[in-house]
Design a protein around this motif. Structure first.
Motif: not given
Length: 295
Positions: A220-228
């Motif tokens: 997946i794209q590693i992004a700051p909002l991936m957890g939210s």
């Protein structure tokens, strides 16, 4: 038969595989949440942010230090676990005797801070991480070409989930942890450092989130909002399985991932809400969850 209800079998198998992979992430993240809630009675909304940090650490290890993926499978959970221990020691410990809402609000605030820091440094578009060479390619299993890395995600996730369940439910260490949360004074009388055990338990739950982040980094794209984007669904999975039920978290995660895959195949417009519909039905029929115990 090459079709079911007008859906080609190859498409169905592909969506079921995707559902199983999503279910593997749901399982390991839900397990971490269930451990923290079941043993510490804390609703950890920061779990998604810890998952995100695990993925970012994997990318940073490769980009800045040329550390390979397999090393980061060990390093990232340890680093995030230690970070979780710091959070528990400095912040959460003050809230154990208060209402659950305080812990939820605190961990939600931690999530916003962590996401804001990573977004300011790396932007919101995210980073990409290539699949390790040793796990690249696909293998023909007869009815489909199975990507090796996706098979690895499922196997690694289930192995860690099973090992965690065995440690907590079937070992002396797990018995001490459970007893310490039920009657800390009595356990301390036997010479057990209960506050340290609680700190390490929270750190272990955080490490599980980071481990899931490492597994997710190449696909997946590693992004700051991936957890939210994931944590609300994971909370729903925990509720369905039963708050604090470890096996319920794992089984519910896998089953709901497969149900999502089927919904995406036959009724795509329902795939985003099917988990929450199931949660509502379960709460109406069995408020404690499928594997939870009534208090």
């Amino acid at each position: 038969m090459t079709e079911i209800a007008g859906i080609p079998l190859q498409v169905l198998y592909g969506q079921l595989l995707l559902g199983l992979i999503n279910g593997s992430f749901y399982a390991i993240l839900s397990l971490g949440l269930a451990i923290i809630f079941g043993l510490l009675n804390i609703i950890n909304f920061a779990h998604g942010a810890l998952y995100m940090i695990g993925a970012f650490l994997t990318w940073m290890g490769m980009y800045y230090f040329n550390i390979n993926y397999f090393a980061m499978l060990v390093i990232a959970p340890i680093v995030v676990g230690l970070f979780g221990c710091v959070i528990e020691r400095l912040l959460l410990r003050r809230l154990y005797n208060l209402d659950h809402l305080y812990g939820l609000l605190l961990t939600f605030g931690i999530t916003l801070v962590l996401e804001g820091v990573f977004r300011s440094v790396y932007g919101s578009s995210g980073q990409s991480y290539r699949v390790p060479a040793a796990l690249s390619g696909a293998v023909n299993v007869g009815f489909m070409n199975l990507p090796i890395y996706r098979a690895w995600v499922v196997i690694a996730s289930l192995t860690v989930c099973l090992a965690t369940w065995l440690i907590i439910e079937r070992t002396r260490l797990g018995s001490i942890l459970r007893a310490g949360t039920e009657n800390s004074k009595l356990v301390e009388a036997f010479g057990v450092d209960v506050p340290l055990a609680i700190t390490l338990t929270f750190g272990f739950g955080a490490g599980l989130a980071a481990f899931a982040g490492v597994l997710a980094a190449p696909i997946i794209q590693i992004a700051p909002l991936m957890g939210s984007n994931l944590i609300i669904t994971v909370f729903a999975v925990v509720v369905i399985g039963g708050m604090g039920s470890l096996m319920g978290a794992v089984l519910s995660g896998l089953i709901l991932g497969l149900i999502e895959g089927l919904a995406r195949t036959f009724y795509p417009e329902t795939s985003a809400i099917v988990v929450f519909v199931i949660m509502a039905i379960v709460l109406l029929v069995k408020p404690a969850g499928l594997f939870g115990k009534e208090k």
